[in-house]
Design a protein around this motif. Structure first.
Motif, PDB file in Angstrom:
ATOM      1  N   PHE A  58      26.945  44.382  46.689  1.00  0.00           N
ATOM      2  CA  PHE A  58      27.665  45.084  45.624  1.00  0.00           C
ATOM      3  C   PHE A  58      28.888  44.311  45.140  1.00  0.00           C
ATOM      4  O   PHE A  58      29.702  44.855  44.389  1.00  0.00           O
ATOM      5  N   ASP A  59      28.997  43.058  45.580  1.00  0.00           N
ATOM      6  CA  ASP A  59      30.107  42.203  45.150  1.00  0.00           C
ATOM      7  C   ASP A  59      31.443  42.936  45.310  1.00  0.00           C
ATOM      8  O   ASP A  59      32.234  43.066  44.384  1.00  0.00           O
ATOM      9  N   LEU A  60      31.669  43.416  46.527  1.00  0.00           N
ATOM     10  CA  LEU A  60      32.808  44.277  46.819  1.00  0.00           C
ATOM     11  C   LEU A  60      34.078  43.457  47.014  1.00  0.00           C
ATOM     12  O   LEU A  60      34.096  42.470  47.752  1.00  0.00           O
ATOM     13  N   HIS A  61      35.157  43.892  46.365  1.00  0.00           N
ATOM     14  CA  HIS A  61      36.470  43.247  46.469  1.00  0.00           C
ATOM     15  C   HIS A  61      37.518  44.287  46.878  1.00  0.00           C
ATOM     16  O   HIS A  61      37.288  45.493  46.764  1.00  0.00           O
ATOM     17  N   PRO A  62      38.675  43.843  47.391  1.00  0.00           N
ATOM     18  CA  PRO A  62      39.618  44.755  48.054  1.00  0.00           C
ATOM     19  C   PRO A  62      40.049  45.981  47.256  1.00  0.00           C
ATOM     20  O   PRO A  62      40.286  47.036  47.835  1.00  0.00           O
TER      21      PRO A  62
END
Length: 649
Positions: free
Chosen positions: A292-296
């Motif tokens: 899901f191309d998760l970022h902070p």
């Protein structure tokens, strides 16, 4: 079938974790396979999770021996990884968006608030005598406190067994008895779609035959008066004010069990799939980050139920182990209006959205006007789970929800795999509607000749789907029945993990799990739903029950379902075979198609394919646990129709 390029870059979006193309993915994927990849896995595990005690052995065991283990000397705590380290770093950051059944009741819970709630409930469980290695059954609807209950168990090193809060008293009873728990956590009532569910009453009925249960912790959700057993039943809010607001985490071995999750058994007894702490937590955290191309600063929304593995991995453990904001959605996609999902996305500026093809098909039928008026520009990745998505639903999802600007990830995995196995990766993998595309890191799928068990090389092949390389989040056993675990997953094709699914690999090397065939069939205007199952005695014989005519059958001149003649059936079957040949290829054409009025489904709408597999295999009198089926009468209808058509073929 045409491929769709990865979503166009939108100014201001973070750089994808994988990219910029398939070649970059393949290079990284190769690094994660086999013994030579131990250095990569060790580095990634240490970067992703906090280890209270480091490990030296990355992996051990094999499919042949059924003794797979990861990060053996390592010790950690799942609750600490999901809550403490973020609560200490940024206590005001939202941990959970709680979208209640009634929109006005919704709220956001910070990591600081979640930390206190988890510690308090852990201390309450301690006061009930719960300690490391004990089991706790959780029968909770979609409240944010359900996440706290999961994490409170994990904090103590206790093993939670979550039961979907739509299951019957009999199903709950069977699971409570099997895991031999002494504590059940539930609510007075549940809320969903404007209706109340008598949760506590169901628990009371189940526990009449569960003498080992000594305590029932009850969350006050509606406040309605419910039956009460003095001494056994305790209110969540009353017990939590009696205990301290800090509970030290119990440090457990990487291979200590984190939870049991039951799946319906084919022999009458549900299977208690056991996941362990270190490998499972890494798999959930790593997959949600990359898929899901998760970022902070992301705000992630998985619309599944916590009672299923999707809720475990992608509502609770995966997002929270990454320190991002997750969503607990209590309602339905159509309550109070068919805009509910999109209102939620707009309201909270959701960045990733994960739901089922069933929900997308429903919302598509209700019309794009329910989507159009909402600002969905925050979303970067749209996901689907539970079954392959048909092309028309995929295209609608892409155009009307993603507005051509989102990556779409059609994910394939199972309760037993713990985390996503086959999936596109944003920024790297062009997609094909209906195809799960390529394996995730550490995953090595293979397609076998189902008759002799030999691997089918090259592209344009179809057979049994197996996984050949152990991955961290694989289930380690079935609760107190390791023999059944070996016989179900390790023995059918020695040296591989048997998924129970079939698959094709197309000309581009993309994997189409057998549901891909149903995706092709559902393009036909006379089809409402399909399900595909294989037979054990034929290399290429598949049954597609429930090719319905509920979606405007008169467009092709077909009469209503009750009046369909044999000739109509023959003509439609012929058209459907041609449809598959056209959409996927001649190699995928089904050998058998059966038309029936409905499919066996759970109350949540999940198709029970294992029932269909039994019927096709001639084991219709050995269907096992049917307590979760929504409409039991359809089973006899399918059995009779299949038997008649088999005799006449």
């Amino acid at each position: 079938m045409s491929t769709y390029p990865v979503a166009p870059r939108v100014q201001g979006n973070p750089t994808p974790h994988v990219g910029p193309n398939r070649e970059a993915y393949e290079k990284l994927h190769l690094e994660t396979l086999g013994r030579q990849s131990d250095a990569w896995w060790a580095k990634t595990a240490r970067e992703t999770l906090y280890w209270h005690r480091d490990f030296t052995t990355v992996r051990h065991g094999s499919f042949e021996n059924g003794d797979i283990a990861w990060f053996l000397e390592g010790a950690l705590n799942a609750s600490y990884n999901c809550v403490d380290r973020w609560a200490f770093k940024h206590p005001e950051k939202t941990a959970i968006i709680y979208e209640a059944d009634e929109p006005g009741d919704s709220k956001e819970i910070s990591y600081g608030e979640l930390f206190v709630e988890v510690c308090k409930i852990a201390n309450v469980l301690k006061s009930f005598g719960i300690k490391k290695g004990d089991t706790v059954s959780i029968y909770l609807p979609m409240t944010w406190q359900a996440a706290a209950a999961f994490l409170a168990c994990a904090r103590l090193g206790a093993i939670h067994s979550v039961v979907f809060a739509g299951f019957s008293a009999e199903s709950l009873r069977d699971r409570v008895l099997d895991c031999e728990c002494t504590v059940v956590i539930t609510t007075d009532e549940g809320k969903r779609g404007g209706k109340t569910i008598a949760t506590k009453a169901i628990v009371d009925s189940a526990l009449k035959e569960c003498p080992k249960v000594k305590h029932v912790l009850v969350l006050k959700r509606t406040g309605k008066e419910v039956p009460w057993t003095p001494g056994r039943d305790k209110w969540w809010h009353e017990e939590s004010i009696k205990v301290p607001a800090y509970c030290a985490p119990e440090i457990v071995s990487s291979e200590d069990p984190l939870f049991i999750l039951y799946t319906s058994g084919s022999t009458g007894k549900p299977k208690g799939v056991v996941h362990t702490t270190g490998g499972y937590l890494l798999g959930a955290a790593l997959s949600v980050k990359y898929v899901f191309d998760l970022h902070p600063n992301d705000r992630f929304a998985c619309m599944a139920d916590i009672g299923w593995i999707t809720g475990h991995s992608y509502i609770i453990y995966g997002p929270l182990a990454n320190g991002v904001t997750t969503t607990v959605f209590e309602s339905t996609p159509v309550y109070p209006t068919p805009s509910r999902y999109w209102e939620t996305v707009d309201k909270y500026k959701i960045t990733q959205f994960y739901t089922s093809p069933t929900a997308i098909r429903l919302l598509r039928r209700l019309g794009e006007q329910h989507v159009r008026k909402y600002d969905l520009s925050s979303v970067r990745v749209l996901g689907t789970v539970g079954e392959p998505i048909n092309s028309e639903a995929w295209l609608w999802y892409n155009e009307h929800v993603g507005r051509g600007q989102c990556a779409i990830v059609d994910t394939w995995w199972q309760t037993e795999t713990g985390s996503i196995m086959i999936t596109p990766l944003p920024g790297a993998i062009p997609t094909k509607p209906g195809s799960a595309t390529v394996p995730f890191f550490g995953v090595k799928p293979a397609i076998l000749d189902a008759t002799v068990g030999s691997e089918l090389q090259g592209n344009n092949v179809e057979g049994a789907l197996v996984l050949q390389n152990p991955w961290p989040s694989i289930a380690r056993t079935i609760w107190r029945d390791h023999k059944r675990y070996l016989e179900t997953y390790m023995r059918p094709y020695p040296g591989s993990f048997y998924t129970g699914d079939g698959a094709t690999r197309d000309e581009d090397g993309y994997i189409w799990v057998k549901g891909a065939l149903t995706s092709a069939l559902i393009l036909h205007p006379g089809v409402a739903e399909t399900a595909a199952v294989g037979t054990a005695d034929e290399q290429r014989s598949f049954s597609f029950p429930n090719v319905c005519f509920s979606n405007n059958p008169t467009s092709l001149g077909y009469p209503e379902n009750s009046n369909i003649t044999k000739d109509d059936n023959t003509a439609l079957v012929r058209e459907l075979v041609l449809q598959v040949r056209k959409v996927i290829g001649p190699f995928a054409a089904p050998k058998k198609i059966h038309l029936v009025p409905d499919l066996p489904k759970t109350r949540s709408g999940k198709i029970m394919r294992r029932i269909l597999r039994k019927i096709v295999a001639g084991e219709g009198d050995q269907l096992g646990d049917l307590s979760t089926i929504a409409e039991p009468s359809i089973v006899d209808i399918i059995k009779a129709k299949f038997a008649a058509e088999t005799r006449n073929s």
